[in-house]
Design an enzyme around this catalytic site. Structure first.
Site, PDB file in Angstrom:
ATOM      1  N   LYS A  58       0.847  -1.198   0.000  1.00 57.00           N
ATOM      2  CA  LYS A  58       0.000   0.000   0.000  1.00 57.00           C
ATOM      3  C   LYS A  58       0.879   1.243   0.000  1.00 57.00           C
ATOM      4  O   LYS A  58       1.927   1.268   0.666  1.00 57.00           O
ATOM      5  CB  LYS A  58      -0.920  -0.016   1.231  1.00 57.00           C
ATOM      6  CG  LYS A  58      -1.976   1.090   1.236  1.00 57.00           C
ATOM      7  CD  LYS A  58      -2.916   0.956   2.438  1.00 57.00           C
ATOM      8  CE  LYS A  58      -3.978   2.050   2.461  1.00 57.00           C
ATOM      9  NZ  LYS A  58      -4.902   1.916   3.614  1.00 57.00           N
ATOM     10  N   SER A 134      -9.838   2.098   2.646  1.00 56.82           N
ATOM     11  CA  SER A 134      -8.919   2.824   1.800  1.00 56.82           C
ATOM     12  C   SER A 134      -7.913   1.927   1.073  1.00 56.82           C
ATOM     13  O   SER A 134      -7.326   2.362   0.087  1.00 56.82           O
ATOM     14  CB  SER A 134      -8.152   3.849   2.632  1.00 56.82           C
ATOM     15  OG  SER A 134      -7.355   3.205   3.607  1.00 56.82           O
ATOM     16  N   SER A 158     -10.154  -0.309   6.835  1.00 56.30           N
ATOM     17  CA  SER A 158      -9.555  -0.186   5.505  1.00 56.30           C
ATOM     18  C   SER A 158      -8.855  -1.423   4.943  1.00 56.30           C
ATOM     19  O   SER A 158      -8.489  -1.416   3.775  1.00 56.30           O
ATOM     20  CB  SER A 158      -8.566   0.971   5.483  1.00 56.30           C
ATOM     21  OG  SER A 158      -9.266   2.160   5.286  1.00 56.30           O
TER      22      SER A 158
HETATM   23  N1  GLN Z   1     -13.255   4.542   5.875  1.00 61.51           N
HETATM   24  C1  GLN Z   1     -12.729   4.941   7.134  1.00 61.51           C
HETATM   25  C2  GLN Z   1     -12.250   6.369   7.035  1.00 61.51           C
HETATM   26  O1  GLN Z   1     -12.455   6.956   6.047  1.00 61.51           O
HETATM   27  C3  GLN Z   1     -11.614   4.013   7.530  1.00 61.51           C
HETATM   28  C4  GLN Z   1     -10.351   4.286   6.838  1.00 61.51           C
HETATM   29  C5  GLN Z   1      -9.208   3.419   7.276  1.00 61.51           C
HETATM   30  O2  GLN Z   1      -9.377   2.407   7.931  1.00 61.51           O
HETATM   31  N2  GLN Z   1      -8.012   3.871   6.931  1.00 61.51           N
HETATM   32  O3  GLN Z   1     -11.680   6.899   7.937  1.00 61.51           O
END
Ligand code: GLN
Length: 454
Positions: A58, A134, A158
């Site tokens: 990532k 994400s 995410s």
């Molecule tokens: N979708 C959640 C956010 O926007 C979680 C994101 C994540 O786990 N990095 O914060």
């Protein structure tokens, strides 16, 4: 098969599908091919754990000499980072080959990959749909067969949510299990790096490689790393499963409920038992999470000022103007929204009412889990309320986008480990994810339960 063939196969697949899937932001082609050739020379007298295996990382995990953008324009010129994240060091020691850097929502803020400032990655099962976020690129790349393994990060879901949407296996380890050194911070008290793979066995294998105490990360725990692959016995007889009633309530679609119930039947057949339990403070998880994560993000993102690294705005009138313009130009809308929310929640006069209150509620949420775990080995429910949604469907409505993570966020707030594994398909042919949550540092039992169902 030689390492060179394996790595070439990976790039060939990327060439075939990535124009559409958009899982990668940056490829590491030249260096990877060179490394593959070197590994082929050593072959046969090296038993490194991931010898020659292609892996995607990532893009918020720092890789020495390989562009690292965190999905943001503000880091679009960070072409030559000076060090490797600890997890990357461990991968290098295990002699895997880094194929490239995977697409993500900017600074890991998002649930659909549509907040990437590069391109929106797509769901390989149906490219009209989002891959989740994400770590959308990390899940999509594995689902599309571009790489067998990838690393993601999970602050509020995410890893697990995109794994669910893309029909692959994704684990968020216990907070502290994996070093965060070299992970570009979003919310430091919630962030964890974890593996995304096609099978539970691969996942356990990869976690064994990346986990462990690290003196470079004071929040990494000094707890021994078990051989997770040894817990994959296939035996769940007598295992006690708690199923939170809050996780099968209104917002969860019928097809998802059906798939989870069918999975629970399978567990019964294998000799496990399940009962309904309650995590009564779940209803506060979303607001708690957005206060805590945005507050921490506002502090963490203060370092992107155009001075030390990243993009600097041109033609600034003075230093303040340079800071402001660099940030105005370099950050996307969602990132700015979180910085504003976090700065507000931390400001004097509001700190007690928001940030402090959120931390207190966080403790209640953590206690909910601990109470259930006094009587049960694992908690099982859906990973997400629905399967993947269509590209564009939620971009204009941050609140419904946030609601998507309602079932994954409590796990980060409690700091416990959670995995998503495939458990069926929707009528539209999209994968559905089953979430298995364990006690602190008990990834072994989570894997055992996941593997028996697989
Ligand atoms: N979708 C959640 C956010 O926007 C979680 C994101 C994540 O786990 N990095 O914060």
């Amino acid at each position: 098969i030689s390492v060179t063939d394996l790595v070439e196969e990976s790039y060939k697949r990327i060439e075939e599908v990535d124009e559409e899937v958009q899982a990668f932001i940056t490829l590491n082609k030249e260096a990877a091919k060179k490394q593959a050739a070197e590994l082929d020379q050593e072959r046969g007298n090296d038993d490194a754990k991931l010898f020659g295996l292609p892996i995607g990382v990532k893009d918020n995990i720092v890789t020495k000499g390989l562009r690292t953008t965190a999905g943001s324009q503000i880091l679009s010129n960070l072409d030559d980072p000076l060090y490797d994240a600890t997890v990357v060091n461990k991968l290098n020691d295990a002699k895997s080959v880094t194929i490239g850097k995977l697409n993500m929502d900017e600074f890991a803020m998002g649930s659909s990959n549509e907040n990437s400032s590069y391109a929106a990655a797509r769901n390989p099962w149906n490219t009209d749909y989002v891959p989740g976020g994400s770590s959308g690129g990390s899940a999509a790349a594995v689902a599309a067969g571009e790489v067998p393994y990838s690393l993601g990060s999970d602050t509020g879901g995410s890893i697990r949510q995109p794994a669910a949407y893309c029909g692959v296996v994704g684990l968020k380890p216990t907070y502290g299990r994996v070093s965060r050194f070299g992970l570009i911070a979003f919310a430091s008290s919630l962030d964890q790096i974890g593996p995304i793979t096609r099978s539970v066995e691969d996942n356990a294998f990869l976690l064994e490689t990346i986990a462990g105490h690290d003196k470079m990360d004071s929040t990494s725990a000094n707890v021994e790393v078990p051989k997770y692959t040894e817990s994959l016995t296939g035996d769940v007889k007598g295992m006690k499963i708690g199923v939170p009633k809050e996780y099968l309530s209104e917002g969860v679609s019928e097809e998802v409920k059906e798939a989870v119930k069918a999975a629970l039947k399978e567990y019964e057949k294998m000799g496990a038992t399940w009962e309904e339990v309650s995590l009564p403070h779940s209803k506060y998880a979303l607001s708690t999470y957005y206060l805590i994560s945005s507050s921490e993000a506002s502090a963490n993102l203060a370092r992107f000022d155009g001075v030390r690294y990243g993009k600097r705005a041109e033609d600034a009138k003075n230093m303040l103007d340079m800071f402001m313009r660099s940030r105005a130009e370099g950050f996307g809308d969602e990132v700015k929204r979180r910085i504003m929310l976090g700065t507000f929640a931390l400001s004097s006069g509001y700190y007690d009412a928001y940030y402090k209150k959120a931390q207190q509620v966080r403790t209640l949420i953590k206690n909910d889990f601990e109470k259930v775990f006094e009587d049960y080995d694992v908690i099982i429910g859906p990973t997400t309320p629905t399967p993947a949604f269509k590209v564009g469907d939620k971009v204009d409505d941050p609140m419904t986008m946030y609601a998507n993570d309602i079932l994954t966020i409590p796990v980060n707030l409690a700091g416990v480990p959670g995995i998503s594994i495939p458990c069926g398909f929707s009528g539209d042919g999209l994968p559905i994810g089953l979430q298995i949550i364990g006690k602190h540092f008990d990834e072994g039992t989570v894997y055992r339960a996941a593997h028996a169902f697989e």
